[in-house]
Write a protein that holds these residues in place. Structure first.
Motif, mmCIF file in Angstrom:
data_model
loop_
_atom_site.group_PDB
_atom_site.id
_atom_site.type_symbol
_atom_site.label_atom_id
_atom_site.label_comp_id
_atom_site.label_asym_id
_atom_site.label_seq_id
_atom_site.Cartn_x
_atom_site.Cartn_y
_atom_site.Cartn_z
ATOM 1 N N GLY A 198 -16.839 -7.531 -4.615
ATOM 2 C CA GLY A 198 -15.781 -7.904 -3.484
ATOM 3 C C GLY A 198 -15.634 -9.693 -3.565
ATOM 4 N N LYS A 199 -16.894 -10.220 -4.106
ATOM 5 C CA LYS A 199 -16.905 -11.612 -4.374
ATOM 6 C C LYS A 199 -16.405 -11.971 -5.717
ATOM 7 C CE LYS A 199 -20.940 -12.365 -1.566
ATOM 8 N NZ LYS A 199 -22.397 -12.717 -1.773
ATOM 9 N N LYS A 200 -16.159 -10.988 -6.527
ATOM 10 C CA LYS A 200 -15.612 -11.151 -7.859
ATOM 11 C C LYS A 200 -16.532 -11.930 -8.929
ATOM 12 C CE LYS A 200 -11.563 -9.727 -6.716
ATOM 13 N NZ LYS A 200 -11.400 -8.308 -6.908
ATOM 14 N N THR A 201 -17.846 -11.868 -8.519
ATOM 15 C CA THR A 201 -18.934 -12.405 -9.217
ATOM 16 C C THR A 201 -19.830 -11.305 -10.046
ATOM 17 O OG1 THR A 201 -20.420 -12.452 -7.365
ATOM 18 C CG2 THR A 201 -19.175 -14.319 -7.839
ATOM 19 N N THR A 202 -19.234 -10.030 -10.082
ATOM 20 C CA THR A 202 -20.139 -8.902 -10.624
ATOM 21 C C THR A 202 -20.176 -9.010 -12.088
ATOM 22 O OG1 THR A 202 -20.294 -6.584 -10.914
ATOM 23 C CG2 THR A 202 -17.993 -7.501 -11.330
ATOM 24 N N ARG A 251 -13.322 -18.460 -1.942
ATOM 25 C CA ARG A 251 -12.815 -19.928 -1.821
ATOM 26 C C ARG A 251 -13.267 -20.901 -2.904
ATOM 27 N NH1 ARG A 251 -12.303 -20.624 4.879
ATOM 28 N NH2 ARG A 251 -10.557 -19.130 5.143
ATOM 29 N N GLN A 252 -14.194 -20.608 -3.550
ATOM 30 C CA GLN A 252 -14.674 -21.526 -4.450
ATOM 31 C C GLN A 252 -13.797 -21.377 -5.564
ATOM 32 O OE1 GLN A 252 -17.182 -23.375 -3.209
ATOM 33 N NE2 GLN A 252 -17.109 -21.771 -1.375
ATOM 34 N N ASP A 253 -13.980 -22.416 -6.509
ATOM 35 C CA ASP A 253 -13.022 -22.541 -7.771
ATOM 36 C C ASP A 253 -13.609 -21.600 -8.883
ATOM 37 O OD1 ASP A 253 -15.008 -24.103 -9.060
ATOM 38 O OD2 ASP A 253 -13.718 -25.908 -8.870
ATOM 39 N N GLY A 254 -12.710 -21.570 -9.719
ATOM 40 C CA GLY A 254 -13.137 -20.549 -10.873
ATOM 41 C C GLY A 254 -14.288 -21.015 -11.656
ATOM 42 N N PHE A 255 -14.543 -22.397 -11.707
ATOM 43 C CA PHE A 255 -15.793 -22.926 -12.511
ATOM 44 C C PHE A 255 -16.998 -22.427 -11.791
ATOM 45 C CE2 PHE A 255 -19.080 -26.095 -12.791
ATOM 46 C CZ PHE A 255 -19.190 -26.280 -14.388
ATOM 47 N N VAL A 256 -16.946 -22.475 -10.511
ATOM 48 C CA VAL A 256 -18.163 -22.039 -9.500
ATOM 49 C C VAL A 256 -18.475 -20.576 -9.699
ATOM 50 C CG1 VAL A 256 -19.024 -21.917 -7.339
ATOM 51 C CG2 VAL A 256 -17.941 -23.922 -8.010
ATOM 52 N N ASN A 257 -17.202 -19.975 -9.769
ATOM 53 C CA ASN A 257 -17.325 -18.302 -10.164
ATOM 54 C C ASN A 257 -18.123 -18.191 -11.341
ATOM 55 O OD1 ASN A 257 -16.205 -15.608 -10.939
ATOM 56 N ND2 ASN A 257 -15.843 -15.887 -8.694
ATOM 57 N N GLU A 258 -17.686 -18.831 -12.300
ATOM 58 C CA GLU A 258 -18.180 -18.590 -13.739
ATOM 59 C C GLU A 258 -19.489 -18.949 -13.694
ATOM 60 O OE1 GLU A 258 -14.207 -19.234 -16.842
ATOM 61 O OE2 GLU A 258 -15.500 -21.046 -15.883
ATOM 62 N N VAL A 304 -24.376 -21.914 -6.856
ATOM 63 C CA VAL A 304 -22.892 -22.542 -6.348
ATOM 64 C C VAL A 304 -23.177 -24.099 -6.232
ATOM 65 C CG1 VAL A 304 -21.493 -22.472 -4.316
ATOM 66 C CG2 VAL A 304 -22.211 -20.333 -5.280
ATOM 67 N N HIS A 305 -24.259 -24.288 -5.575
ATOM 68 C CA HIS A 305 -24.614 -25.675 -5.263
ATOM 69 C C HIS A 305 -24.666 -26.701 -6.614
ATOM 70 C CE1 HIS A 305 -26.310 -28.991 -2.803
ATOM 71 N NE2 HIS A 305 -27.325 -29.006 -3.549
ATOM 72 N N ALA A 306 -25.329 -26.016 -7.638
ATOM 73 C CA ALA A 306 -25.393 -26.799 -8.885
ATOM 74 C C ALA A 306 -23.994 -27.111 -9.538
ATOM 75 C CB ALA A 306 -26.262 -26.044 -9.957
ATOM 76 N N ALA A 307 -23.085 -25.932 -9.498
ATOM 77 C CA ALA A 307 -21.768 -26.025 -10.050
ATOM 78 C C ALA A 307 -20.746 -27.076 -9.079
ATOM 79 C CB ALA A 307 -21.147 -24.758 -10.030
#
Length: 436
Positions: free
Chosen positions: A58-62, A176-183, A213-216
């Motif tokens: 659901g979060k698109k982080t699979t 709501r996080q940007d693409g870089f965070v997601n990656e 997420v915090h690091a990104a």
């Protein structure tokens, strides 16, 4: 930017894409999940409001293949732990002949099973927006506020019981996080997948995700975002896990827990995910992070873009896996890929022996890591380099000794007990076979 960092960034960026499951896998998994949730909605004696594919999907982080977390929001007066709802769902799932459902198991808060070879976790949740109208964000806000009011009364008792009821808010926050965070989250989860822990830590993956997420987010103030710099920062946080102090949202509840380590759930400020880690697991993750830092420094010194070495599983050798796979009768070769099964078992003992089945899952993970990281290390990586990386994985991580490899032309994979087929491109694959 330094050439080494530039090339490492390209490798990390490719890795972040390569570890996403194939489009067909995601499409089939989502279709199966939606069909099962519709089945439960149609046949349950309980009134189910809306449903949500949550978790990493659901979060698109699979990454690679992950469990499907499905949350069903229950209307009416039923409250956690939803014993009657779970019993009802259990009856429906075990009685249906659709979707190849098997291995149904009810836990205190969910039902777990396999369907069409996907792993599912079905979680009931309280629906506080029954009968309300408004846009999606407004309803999610109302749901979150009502749930937090309940948790605030008794965080220790209610926190875990009502966590599934915050699924919509958690999914929205990550989206709501940007693409870089997601990656970077996917890369961090991939790193965590390479680690072995002797103890189960509740919410460990979510904790690792939030540290990433915090690091990104720290990169957002930089002129140019760096995957390598962000990954180093993530590793540095975990090297000092005991002192972690991460939180994202300022609100009236943020003073609830100031203990260390602290990784506060952004949608549930009463949930300190770092608190679930026991001392032994904290020591282990810190040690693994120290080893990853050592590998990073070595790669920088020799100017090598070798993600296969950076992400080599830790510990590199596990005696329990070496004990399961004592034989050194292996065959590894490159083949044309034509949708062969990813695991073919020809010896029934692999179906019957639970240790062997467990071992197959572990070494499949080893092979996936070796193939993905080798492929990401170079834009021109050829299949022979990947084959060599797989052979090295078998030698080092399964047998802890050098191996003499057979010439594939003189051997036939069909003569072996089990075979893995691991794609390396749309048309080519590595085939790995083993006999007891």
């Amino acid at each position: 930017m330094d050439p080494f960092e530039l090339n490492m960034n390209k490798a990390f960026q490719k890795l972040a894409v390569d570890i996403i499951p194939a489009d067909k896998y995601l499409k089939d998994a989502n279709e199966c999940a939606n069909n099962i949730m519709k089945l439960l909605q149609a046949k349950s004696r309980f009134d189910i409001g809306h449903v949500q594919i949550a978790g990493s999907t659901g979060k698109k982080t699979t990454i690679m293949s992950s469990d499907m977390d499905c949350v069903l929001f229950i209307n009416g007066d039923e409250l956690p732990p939803f014993k009657h709802v779970l019993d009802d769902f259990d009856n429906i799932l075990t009685m249906t002949n659709s979707y190849q459902i098997r291995d149904v198991r009810t836990t205190k808060y969910s039902i777990q099973f396999k369907a069409k070879n996907f792993d599912f976790d079905i979680l009931p949740a309280v629906n506080f927006t029954e009968g309300l109208r408004g846009d999606g964000d407004r309803l999610i806000d109302i749901q979150q506020q009502k749930v937090l009011e309940l948790i605030r009364r008794d965080p220790k008792k209610n926190g875990y019981m009502y966590s599934s009821s915050l699924a919509d808010a958690a999914t929205r926050w990550m989206k709501r996080q940007d693409g870089f965070v997601n990656e970077m989250v996917r890369i961090a989860k991939f790193w965590y997948k390479t680690l072995y822990f002797t103890e189960y830590v509740s919410g460990a993956k979510s904790c690792i995700e939030l540290v990433a997420v915090h690091a990104a987010i720290k990169e957002q103030n930089m002129d140019r975002k760096s995957y390598l710099r962000s990954f180093k920062r993530f590793i540095e946080y975990l090297r000092n896990f005991s002192n972690l102090n991460i939180h994202f949202e300022k609100n009236e509840f943020d003073v609830f827990d100031n203990s260390r380590p602290r990784v506060v759930d952004p949608v549930n400020p009463y949930n300190n995910l770092a608190k679930n880690w026991d001392w032994k697991s904290i020591q282990l993750v810190s040690a693994y992070a120290n080893e990853t830092d050592r590998r990073l420094q070595w790669l920088a010194n020799v100017r090598a873009i070798r993600l296969d070495q950076l992400f080599e599983s830790q510990p590199s050798y596990r005696p329990d896996i070496g004990e399961i796979f004592k034989s050194k009768d292996w065959l590894v070769s490159t083949i044309n890929y034509s949708l062969l099964p990813d695991l073919k078992i020809r010896n029934e003992i692999f179906h019957k022996d639970s240790k062997l089945r467990y071992g197959l899952d572990i070494i499949k993970n080893y092979f996936q890591i070796a193939i993905i990281t080798s492929n990401a290390s170079s834009p021109n990586c050829d299949e022979n380099q990947i084959l060599t990386s797989v052979e090295s994985t078998i030698s080092k991580q399964i047998h802890n000794s050098e191996m003499a490899w057979k010439v594939p032309e003189n051997e036939n994979h069909e003569d072996y007990d089990v075979s893995f087929t691991m794609p390396v491109s749309d048309k080519r694959a590595i085939r790995i076979s083993y006999s007891l």
